[in-house]
Design an enzyme around this catalytic site. Structure first.
Site, PDB file in Angstrom:
ATOM      1  N   ARG A 184       8.299   2.729  -4.528  1.00 30.91           N
ATOM      2  CA  ARG A 184       8.107   1.680  -3.701  1.00 30.91           C
ATOM      3  C   ARG A 184       8.728   0.500  -3.913  1.00 30.91           C
ATOM      4  O   ARG A 184       8.429   0.000  -5.244  1.00 30.91           O
ATOM      5  CB  ARG A 184       6.762   1.537  -3.502  1.00 30.91           C
ATOM      6  CG  ARG A 184       6.539   0.328  -2.356  1.00 30.91           C
ATOM      7  CD  ARG A 184       4.792   0.141  -2.331  1.00 30.91           C
ATOM      8  NE  ARG A 184       4.285   1.397  -1.513  1.00 30.91           N
ATOM      9  CZ  ARG A 184       2.951   1.623  -1.641  1.00 30.91           C
ATOM     10  NH1 ARG A 184       2.244   1.301  -2.562  1.00 30.91           N
ATOM     11  NH2 ARG A 184       2.488   2.928  -0.975  1.00 30.91           N
ATOM     12  N   ARG A 207      -8.840  -4.132  -6.131  1.00 31.25           N
ATOM     13  CA  ARG A 207      -8.161  -3.375  -5.345  1.00 31.25           C
ATOM     14  C   ARG A 207      -6.992  -4.038  -4.823  1.00 31.25           C
ATOM     15  O   ARG A 207      -6.758  -5.181  -5.394  1.00 31.25           O
ATOM     16  CB  ARG A 207      -9.161  -3.223  -3.955  1.00 31.25           C
ATOM     17  CG  ARG A 207      -8.936  -2.127  -3.270  1.00 31.25           C
ATOM     18  CD  ARG A 207      -9.496  -0.765  -4.222  1.00 31.25           C
ATOM     19  NE  ARG A 207      -9.855   0.514  -3.132  1.00 31.25           N
ATOM     20  CZ  ARG A 207      -8.611   1.158  -2.652  1.00 31.25           C
ATOM     21  NH1 ARG A 207      -7.452   1.226  -3.018  1.00 31.25           N
ATOM     22  NH2 ARG A 207      -9.114   2.249  -1.769  1.00 31.25           N
ATOM     23  N   LYS A 208      -6.128  -3.446  -3.840  1.00 36.45           N
ATOM     24  CA  LYS A 208      -4.880  -4.034  -3.533  1.00 36.45           C
ATOM     25  C   LYS A 208      -5.300  -5.167  -2.685  1.00 36.45           C
ATOM     26  O   LYS A 208      -6.326  -5.696  -2.198  1.00 36.45           O
ATOM     27  CB  LYS A 208      -4.166  -2.944  -2.525  1.00 36.45           C
ATOM     28  CG  LYS A 208      -4.750  -2.816  -1.337  1.00 36.45           C
ATOM     29  CD  LYS A 208      -3.764  -1.708  -0.437  1.00 36.45           C
ATOM     30  CE  LYS A 208      -4.357  -1.438   1.033  1.00 36.45           C
ATOM     31  NZ  LYS A 208      -3.467  -0.437   1.557  1.00 36.45           N
ATOM     32  N   GLY A 240      -1.597   8.996   9.489  1.00 30.93           N
ATOM     33  CA  GLY A 240      -2.198  10.329   8.848  1.00 30.93           C
ATOM     34  C   GLY A 240      -3.432  10.376   8.241  1.00 30.93           C
ATOM     35  O   GLY A 240      -4.222  11.696   8.392  1.00 30.93           O
ATOM     36  N   CYS A 284      -2.280   3.405   6.846  1.00 26.32           N
ATOM     37  CA  CYS A 284      -1.157   2.685   6.811  1.00 26.32           C
ATOM     38  C   CYS A 284      -0.155   2.389   7.741  1.00 26.32           C
ATOM     39  O   CYS A 284       0.725   1.668   7.907  1.00 26.32           O
ATOM     40  CB  CYS A 284      -0.365   3.606   5.593  1.00 26.32           C
ATOM     41  SG  CYS A 284      -0.836   3.761   4.188  1.00 26.32           S
ATOM     42  N   GLY A 285      -0.218   3.280   8.983  1.00 28.22           N
ATOM     43  CA  GLY A 285       0.295   3.281  10.009  1.00 28.22           C
ATOM     44  C   GLY A 285      -0.325   2.103  11.224  1.00 28.22           C
ATOM     45  O   GLY A 285      -0.056   1.990  12.272  1.00 28.22           O
TER      46      GLY A 285
END
Length: 517
Positions: free
Chosen positions: A59, A173-174, A428, A433-434
């Site tokens: 990434r 966390r992110k 998914g 993420c989508g």
């Protein structure tokens, strides 16, 4: 009690594996210690994927989604080495992920990336992820603030100029940051931990600040106003630093599902959180402007548009579900250099913009064969289709998404006529993420029990809105088997989005059924 991830971080900082890459390349992926292979390598943007053992994902960090033709060429040559296993995906954070990578090649790949000004540092795990901005910053005629310099400075601060920065490599966390300089909320400000949106305060142009937006399997929340306004200069960096330090030092770490910034805001209350932020600043934290300047509907930037620079244009190309192969990177790099100035932009819709194309060069560009695949005016459902990686490459995904999304859209468009684009987002798994929550129609992968068997399915989200008055959609129906989805979407598109059934023709005598290969 500390969770597994906090124990791993306490044992050895994720950035420490930078010095071990040559060793890992020599011993092979099977012999890398599990915590290093599965977790710490993510601090360097290297992702082990159990569904493709031996083939890693890289990434990148592409602040503001801006690339050069030379960088595209380099990425294409890297991906090309891996043949059918090599590919790249544009992400919903204006970023790129490339696949098929072997661990023994990574030291040399990193040298090539560094030589052309790219890095993967701190692009995974508990770090600040790719910083997003308007894809037409600096070239948009009606732009308010060119956010490119600020994003570049933030990237440098957070990553120590791409070398890795231990100050911000151990967050709970992110963390997502976005800066919007236009009027249409192209960055989806509401889903970021910190978002800056343009606003006039007493006649001075700056940013109002939103905080706490996020998606997770446990909870999804839109960002809330911090009641803060900052000027578009060093104040943006100082405010980000203050919030990151508070999150790093005080954010909850026990439960990974309750570790995003909004959980700290909930714990303290917004008023205390704002006070703690203000106390870390060397300047007064002013109250927010009464109104912001997000007053346009969201645009997708597909097509040909004049830039603020006379005689130049930007051209938005549709990349179906963001998937690119080696030849695509190479060819897109070539046409960017041939017809423009070599600069390209990525969008959160997983598409591609060529910039600085002179008027005289437009006919030649539009006649290029690659534009038959990556067109400027795709069909209504294809135009706004977004998909996460899916089960083909991601072990978190419960269903395949990209191939299914393309097949489903084609089947629906063969059956229906649509007068306008409808944004359908596929993801998914509940990690989102989508981003199904920001779509007109969101589809989240799940598993469904039917007749004693487990089959692929989706949960259905409706009501997401982007641009002005953005809002998150909600789940309205759970557990729809994927092979029953086409009929449900057909009915939904007719009832809520003014679609009409196509008249039977000789080539299409009856409604087609979805076939997913």
């Amino acid at each position: 009690m500390a969770n597994k991830f906090e124990t791993v971080k306490a044992t050895k900082d994720g950035l420490a594996v930078q010095s071990e890459l040559e060793h890992f390349a020599a011993i092979g992926w099977e012999n890398i210690p599990e915590d290093d292979r599965d977790l710490r390598l993510k601090w360097l943007g290297i992702f082990f994927r159990p569904v493709t053992p031996g083939q890693f994902m890289l990434r990148l960090r592409i602040p503001h989604g801006i690339l050069t033709s030379d960088q595209l060429q380099t990425i294409g040559e890297i991906v090309q080495r891996y043949g059918d296993s090599g590919s790249g995906d544009i992400t919903t954070r204006q970023n790129l992920q490339i696949r098929g990578i072997r661990i023994e090649d990574i030291p040399a790949i990193f040298e090539r990336l560094q030589a052309c000004g790219l890095t993967t540092i701190q692009s995974g795990m508990d770090n600040v992820r790719n910083i997003t901005g308007s894809p037409v910053a600096g070239i948009e005629r009606d732009e308010l603030i060119d956010t490119r310099p600020l994003v570049a400075q933030l990237q440098a601060m957070i990553t120590n100029n791409g070398q890795g920065n231990s100050e911000f490599s151990n967050l709970p966390r992110k963390f997502n940051i976005a800066l919007e300089g236009g009027r249409d909320n192209s960055v989806h400000a509401e889903i970021n931990d910190i978002a800056f949106i343009p606003a006039y305060r007493q006649g001075i142009l700056g940013f109002n600040v939103l905080v706490g937006g996020f998606f997770s399997a446990r909870r999804c929340e839109a960002a809330v106003p911090l009641d803060a306004w900052v000027t578009p200069d060093q104040a943006v960096l100082d405010l980000c630093r203050a919030i990151l330090e508070l999150f790093r030092d005080h954010g909850p770490r026990t439960n990974r599902q309750k570790s995003r910034l909004m959980w700290l805001i909930d714990q303290w209350g917004l008023e205390k959180f704002r006070q703690e932020v203000a106390a870390k600043l060397t300047f007064p934290l002013l109250n927010a402007a009464p109104e912001d300047e997000i007053n346009w509907d969201k645009r997708d930037h597909l097509g040909v548009y004049p830039q603020k620079q006379p005689g130049l244009n930007y051209v938005g190309l549709h990349i179906p579900v963001g998937r690119l192969y080696a030849s695509d990177f190479l060819e897109l790099g070539r046409i960017a250099q041939t017809y423009g100035n070599g600069e390209v932009r990525l969008t959160v819709e997983q598409n591609f913009i060529l910039t600085h194309v002179p008027d005289a060069q437009l006919p030649g560009l539009l006649a290029e064969p690659i534009l038959k695949r990556f067109g400027i005016d795709p069909s209504p459902l294809q135009r706004s289709l977004v998909s996460c990686t899916g089960a083909q490459f991601c072990n978190f995904a419960l269903i395949e998404t990209k191939n299914r999304a393309l097949a489903m859209s084609a089947a629906l468009e063969a059956e229906l006529e649509l007068s306008r684009p409808v944004r359908i987002h596929w993801t998914g798994c509940p990690n989102s993420c989508g981003q199904p929550q920001v779509a007109d129609i969101g589809l989240m992968g799940t598993k469904v029990r039917r007749n004693g068997e487990t089959v692929d399915g989706v949960d259905l989200y409706l009501g997401g809105k982007v641009g002005k008055d953005a809002q998150l959609g909600t789940c309205v129906r759970k557990g729809i088997p994927c092979d029953e989805l086409q009929a449900i979407l057909t009915e939904l598109l007719i009832e809520r989005f003014q679609a009409r059934p196509r008249a039977p023709t000789a080539n299409n005598p009856s409604n087609p059924m979805l076939v997913l290969v």
